[in-house]
Scaffold this active site. Structure first.
Site, PDB file in Angstrom:
ATOM      1  N   ASP A 133      16.850  62.993  54.690  1.00 35.28           N
ATOM      2  CA  ASP A 133      15.628  63.316  55.452  1.00 35.28           C
ATOM      3  C   ASP A 133      15.416  64.825  55.548  1.00 35.28           C
ATOM      4  O   ASP A 133      14.720  65.282  56.456  1.00 35.28           O
ATOM      5  CB  ASP A 133      15.709  62.806  56.917  1.00 35.28           C
ATOM      6  CG  ASP A 133      15.914  61.327  57.028  1.00 35.28           C
ATOM      7  OD1 ASP A 133      15.616  60.623  56.060  1.00 35.28           O
ATOM      8  OD2 ASP A 133      16.358  60.872  58.103  1.00 35.28           O
ATOM      9  N   CYS A 193       7.798  39.637  59.785  1.00 35.89           N
ATOM     10  CA  CYS A 193       7.750  40.997  60.336  1.00 35.89           C
ATOM     11  C   CYS A 193       6.343  41.331  60.831  1.00 35.89           C
ATOM     12  O   CYS A 193       6.170  41.895  61.919  1.00 35.89           O
ATOM     13  CB  CYS A 193       8.223  42.018  59.308  1.00 35.89           C
ATOM     14  SG  CYS A 193       7.426  41.854  57.704  1.00 35.89           S
TER      15      CYS A 193
HETATM   16  S1  SF4 Z   1      11.237  38.798  54.050  1.00 34.72           S
HETATM   17 FE1  SF4 Z   1       9.628  40.331  53.771  1.00 34.72          FE
HETATM   18  S2  SF4 Z   1       7.849  39.496  54.866  1.00 34.72           S
HETATM   19 FE2  SF4 Z   1       9.688  38.365  55.598  1.00 34.72          FE
HETATM   20  S3  SF4 Z   1      10.365  39.541  57.419  1.00 34.72           S
HETATM   21 FE3  SF4 Z   1      11.497  40.361  55.655  1.00 34.72          FE
HETATM   22  S4  SF4 Z   1      10.285  42.100  54.972  1.00 34.72           S
HETATM   23 FE4  SF4 Z   1       8.949  40.867  56.290  1.00 34.72          FE
END
Ligand code: SF4
Ligand code: SF4
Length: 318
Positions: A133, A193
């Protein structure tokens, strides 16, 4: 210097894995694609970078590795896993998992010191620069180019053995090392997510609108939140957040299990951050803040910022 391939290349990978990296890959240095550059510019111009002005300033620098290490021929991309078996009391305001112990910048720089030192001995005259970073490098782009993981809808790079709970680190070098195959894979794409993000900050294209992201608002944002930020921080999840947010990582099926051998130790024996309450933060003088949280990621929020976050966790909705 001839192109480094086969055993010699694998020797470099093994050396860096011995530093604790869960995955190491090689990509040809140079410019990122025009498509990627345009996407990033659009993200910044849309205001999604919120108050992170350095993102705006660094935009042209991210386009090429030349701006970070002139003459760079290879980006060595590494992922260090950090999922921890330790648990923070859920009654306490939440702190991002990566911040439960020592500052990863220090830990990783120390972990890589020996391996990179050996490389400089083996290849005298070659240039190296470690980026944790600390330079305008498009770390996710290079991780995928180097094939160390797959793209997660939640913006993470998902790496075998540690999922999305990882730190991406780049070692730029003037050595010409045969590139690995890039990764074009995507996560399971389950949408968990997106559904779980409590403030609508996570966008369907995997970008994050930082103006409403609890991580940004509790770590990077200086001063009081604006109306949009305040609204996000007054959601039930926001009211429970002291520093950072892991929700879009926590719900990801790729993060259900981690391989301990692919994670680095971050927790300090004292476990200071693990047990920190909002009341303790509010009673902290600046001197106490500096002393207690020295060498931890929480210092990034600064004294005023952490106090602001702690006050918010005690806010009672009218
Ligand atoms: S698999 Fe992909 S869409 Fe499902 S929670 Fe993980 S990052 Fe999000
Ligand atoms: S870190 Fe939290 S607030 Fe930010 S995008 Fe992920 S779930 Fe949403």
């Amino acid at each position: 210097m001839p192109l480094i391939t086969h055993n010699e290349k694998e020797g470099i990978r093994t050396l860096l894995i011995s530093s604790g990296a869960a995955a190491v890959g090689f990509a040809r240095a140079g410019s990122i694609t025009e498509e990627r550059s345009i996407l990033f510019r659009r993200w910044v111009e849309s205001g999604s970078a919120a108050g992170m002005d350095y993102m705006r300033r660094h935009t042209p620098l991210r386009d090429t590795t030349e701006s970070v290490l002139p003459g760079a021929a290879t980006v060595i991309s590494m992922a260090f896993g950090y999922a921890s078996e330790a648990e923070r009391d859920p009654a306490l305001p939440s702190v991002s998992r990566y911040a439960w112990g020592q500052d990863y910048h220090d830990v990783l720089r120390e972990a890589l010191k020996e391996s990179v030192g050996k490389l400089t001995e083996i290849y005298p005259g070659a240039g190296f620069r470690i980026c944790i970073d600390s330079a305008p490098v498009d770390e996710r782009y290079w991780a995928l180019e180097a094939g160390i993981g797959i793209r997660g809808r939640n913006g993470s790079v998902i790496v075998g053995g540690c999922g999305g709970y990882n730190f991406l680190v780049e070692l730029l070098t003037t050595l010409e090392i045969e590139p690995d195959d890039p990764s074009r894979g995507l996560c399971e794409d389950c949408g968990a997510c997106l559904k779980a993000c409590p403030t609508g900050a996570l966008q369907p294209d995997g970008t994050i609108d930082c103006r409403r992201c609890l991580s940004y608002l509790t770590i990077e944002h200086r001063d009081d939140w604006d109306a949009v930020g305040t609204e996000a921080m007054r959601t039930p999840a926001g009211l429970h957040t002291l520093f950072g947010c892991d929700i879009c990582l926590r719900v990801c099926p790729h993060n259900r299990h981690s391989d301990e051998s692919k994670t680095i130790a971050l927790l300090r024996p004292s476990g200071t951050t693990l047990s920190l309450t909002a009341q303790e933060v509010l009673s902290m003088s600046r001197e106490r803040f500096n002393a207690l949280l020295k060498g931890t990621p929480l210092r990034r929020a600064r004294h005023e910022g952490l106090l602001r976050n702690a006050r918010n966790t005690l806010y009672i909705k009218p």
